[in-house]
Write an enzyme that holds these catalytic residues in place. Structure first.
Site, PDB file in Angstrom:
ATOM      1  N   ILE A   1      67.426  45.909  37.089  1.00 58.82           N
ATOM      2  CA  ILE A   1      67.810  45.272  35.830  1.00 58.82           C
ATOM      3  C   ILE A   1      68.277  46.281  34.797  1.00 58.82           C
ATOM      4  O   ILE A   1      68.704  45.901  33.706  1.00 58.82           O
ATOM      5  CB  ILE A   1      66.640  44.452  35.253  1.00 58.82           C
ATOM      6  CG1 ILE A   1      65.422  45.348  35.002  1.00 58.82           C
ATOM      7  CG2 ILE A   1      66.279  43.306  36.179  1.00 58.82           C
ATOM      8  CD1 ILE A   1      64.271  44.641  34.315  1.00 58.82           C
TER       9      ILE A   1
ATOM     10  N   ASP B   1      65.197  59.933  20.235  1.00 62.25           N
ATOM     11  CA  ASP B   1      66.335  59.343  20.959  1.00 62.25           C
ATOM     12  C   ASP B   1      66.450  57.851  20.663  1.00 62.25           C
ATOM     13  O   ASP B   1      66.633  57.032  21.566  1.00 62.25           O
ATOM     14  CB  ASP B   1      66.188  59.576  22.463  1.00 62.25           C
ATOM     15  CG  ASP B   1      67.470  59.263  23.233  1.00 62.25           C
ATOM     16  OD1 ASP B   1      68.538  59.195  22.596  1.00 62.25           O
ATOM     17  OD2 ASP B   1      67.393  59.082  24.464  1.00 62.25           O
TER      18      ASP B   1
ATOM     19  N   GLY C   1      67.174  57.575  36.462  1.00 61.41           N
ATOM     20  CA  GLY C   1      66.291  56.577  37.019  1.00 61.41           C
ATOM     21  C   GLY C   1      66.836  55.176  36.846  1.00 61.41           C
ATOM     22  O   GLY C   1      67.827  54.947  36.142  1.00 61.41           O
ATOM     23  N   VAL C   2      66.183  54.242  37.505  1.00 63.81           N
ATOM     24  CA  VAL C   2      66.548  52.836  37.425  1.00 63.81           C
ATOM     25  C   VAL C   2      65.309  52.032  37.057  1.00 63.81           C
ATOM     26  O   VAL C   2      64.176  52.497  37.201  1.00 63.81           O
ATOM     27  CB  VAL C   2      67.131  52.324  38.767  1.00 63.81           C
ATOM     28  CG1 VAL C   2      68.411  53.046  39.110  1.00 63.81           C
ATOM     29  CG2 VAL C   2      66.109  52.472  39.892  1.00 63.81           C
TER      30      VAL C   2
END
Length: 636
Positions: free
Chosen positions: A357, A481, A363-364
């Site tokens: 998603i 960030d 990374g995922v």
């Protein structure tokens, strides 16, 4: 009657009618002149004779008609070419005058063939096309050619037959006529009039460009809330997955019941309260259906496996050898860290990972689905972030980076900060961070789909963001960030800060003074100007700067600048100049409330020493006046 007398009669009728309709067609004089050097032969009159040459006609026509250059054709053809323009007996429109007097506008080069073109100068009446069928063959008889009215209204019109580099179709010719008339100084190339764009030339004035870029009219999705009922924004007809979008961003409803619309992203009620209904992305909707199908299929499959296992156990109950083998195998698996066992432990706690998603630099994020059979089969969804090692990153640094991020995020408990549950190593040796799932997507996707947010909608998200940042700073943590991609949303509109990969702990629990930091990190449009210097700075001020840029992105749908460096970005340089002027910086001055504008100028102060802190922003009159939604107030 001689040919000369006939021609004189024709000329007299031209002069008396003033370009009126001609009721009779006198016989044209035969010409003995050789045909012009062209592959096209001059057309003939109805009696079979050639038409008179243009030079012979011009000798007997009065001077006011000299501007009309006629090709060799019959007078009937001339009358039919101006079907409505000549029969209507309307006076000519005032010709468009060029910027230089008596100057020919968009005049093509001379040609020996009288049928090559029909043109006019800027101080004479417009030319009339001699052959309507040549350029308007598709028009029915009796209709008005599109260029007929344009030619009379724009005296700079030039009609050129089809050749290389020249527009010849009617639609393109009309655009060209309008373009030349609108341009004060059109260029004239050697091969004829160049096509001129109808788009206005961008102004070189930076203030004008800022007004055009950030003006509400330039935004693709307009807001038009009217009436006293519930204002409904972003109805279901809007296609949020790309392509053309139908309808505006805001529609109005005469009732305060939001259910009157099919689906509304943001609804404002009569009592000034509002609700968010952030629909999950289509990919997540598809995933939900896929999960239901998957569970339905798995339940049947599990039942079949259970029956088969019971049958197999019945066969081996009396086998002592098989019992010993099974026990020995379980002991060996318990003695070492088997990846399969680790994976089984993860599946047991959080379910199996399904579709991706979200994706990041290293990374995922996948969705995990857990069914609790002891609690009436209740279902729970988790977000699992799979970390990957950076190129040339050692295992020690990789582990330290992940554990540091997990220690920061797992120690935070706030409604506007993502809840981190666990850190597990999968069967491949990669670490996975388990978090709560925010099915409303991220703020960046919402801004991209909506174009820009409603003022009350953006204010609600901004107050939640500042409340979360204020909590982080009180805990001694700076995010470093902050950007819309790292702000997750629930379906009901609760905002949560995530991704603490660049987070810093600037103050320990037993310390009172904050530690300064240095270095550049984050995304360029949200990086504060002090980060580009070599000196140390307060990381809290960096977060505050990013929050101001995020708010302007929500209100305008654009970035204020590419990078906050005066020498590299003209928009940031203009901001530094305009914020000192009384008129202010145009994108910020477009905001309605003065309290909002003043607070933003202090949030985006280029000097971090004079920049507001998160706590000061929360105490400002503007933020205190912002009404949060029900989901935003939950948990406090």
């Amino acid at each position: 009657m001689g040919e000369k007398d006939k021609l004189h009669e024709i000329s007299s009728k031209f002069a008396s009618l003033g370009l009126g309709s001609l009721k009779s067609t006198p016989k044209a004089r035969e010409t003995t002149e050789p045909p012009p050097p062209s592959s096209q032969q001059p057309p003939s009159t109805p009696n079979g004779k050639e038409a008179a040459s243009p030079s012979a006609l011009k000798q007997n026509v009065r001077p006011s008609l000299n501007s009309v250059q006629q090709t060799p054709a019959s007078i009937d053809a001339v009358a039919s070419s101006s079907n409505v323009s000549l029969q209507s007996q309307q006076p000519l429109s005032k010709p468009v005058v060029s910027s230089k007097p008596n100057q020919t506008t968009a005049m093509p080069p001379p040609s020996n063939n009288p049928s090559r073109h029909v043109s006019s100068t800027s101080n004479k009446p417009a030319a009339v096309s001699p052959n309507p069928a040549a350029h308007h063959a598709e028009l029915p008889s009796g209709s008005v050619p599109p260029s007929a009215s344009v030619s009379r209204a724009n005296s700079t019109a030039t009609t050129t037959p089809h050749k290389a580099g020249v527009v010849s179709n009617p639609a393109a010719a009309n655009v060209h006529v309008l373009s030349v008339a609108a341009s004060p100084n059109p260029s004239t190339p050697s091969n004829g009039p160049a096509p001129v764009s109808t788009t206005a030339t961008p102004s070189r004035n930076p203030v004008t460009r800022l007004q055009r870029i950030f003006s509400q009219n330039s935004v693709s999705r307009q807001n038009s809330r009217t009436g006293r009922g519930a204002a409904v924004a972003n109805t279901e007809e809007t296609n949020s997955t790309g392509g053309s979008e139908t309808g505006g961003a805001a529609n109005s409803s005469s009732t305060s019941n939001p259910s009157s619309a099919k689906w509304s992203r943001f609804t404002v009620y009569d009592d000034a309260s509002h609700t968010h209904q952030l629909r999950p992305a289509r990919r997540q909707e598809k995933l939900g259906k896929m999960l239901k199908d998957f569970l339905a299929g798995n339940s049947k499959k599990r039942e079949e496996e259970r029956i088969a296992k019971e049958a197999a156990d019945a066969q081996h109950q009396l086998s002592l050898v098989q019992s010993w083998i099974n026990g020995y195998g379980q002991e060996k698996l318990a003695d070492k860290k088997d990846p399969a066992k680790v994976s089984a432990s993860f599946v047991e706690k959080y379910g199996r990972c399904q579709e991706v998603i979200g994706r990041g630099a290293f990374g995922v994020v996948r969705i995990a689905h857990k069914v609790d059979p002891q609690n009436s089969g209740s279902e729970t969804l988790y977000a699992v972030k799979e970390f990957r090692r950076k190129p040339a990153e050692s295992q020690k640094k990789y582990t330290k980076r992940l554990t540091s991020e997990f220690c920061i995020s797992s120690s935070l408990r706030h409604p506007n900060v993502i809840h981190t549950l666990d850190l597990i190593q999968d069967g491949k040796g990669d670490y996975c961070e388990v978090m709560e799932l925010c099915s409303g997507g991220d703020l960046y996707t919402l801004i991209m789909a909506a174009g820009r947010l409603e003022p009350m909608e953006a204010d609600c998200f901004f107050k939640q963001l500042m409340r979360g940042v204020d909590y982080l700073h009180d805990m001694g943590v700076a995010h470093r960030d902050l950007k819309p991609e790292n702000l997750l949303l629930t379906v009901s509109g609760s905002l949560k800060i995530t991704d603490f990969g660049n987070g810093e702990c600037f103050r320990m629990a037993w310390e009172k003074e904050a530690h300064m930091t240095c270095g550049l990190c984050g995304s360029a449009p949200y990086i504060a100007p002090e980060e580009y210097t070599e000196s140390e700075f307060d990381p809290r001020a960096v977060d505050v700067w990013a929050c101001g840029v995020i708010y302007m992105a929500m209100r305008t749908g654009r970035h204020l600048w590419r990078v906050a460096k005066k020498s590299e970005d003209e928009y940031y340089s203009r901001y530094l100049m305009d914020r000192k002027n009384e008129s202010g910086y145009e994108p910020i001055e477009m905001l309605e409330r003065s309290r909002c504008r003043n607070t933003l100028y202090n949030i985006l102060h280029p000097n971090p020493t004079y920049r507001l802190t998160a706590k000061q922003i929360m105490k400002s009159e503007w933020v205190r006046s912002i009404t949060l939604c029900e989901a935003g107030n939950a948990g406090l």
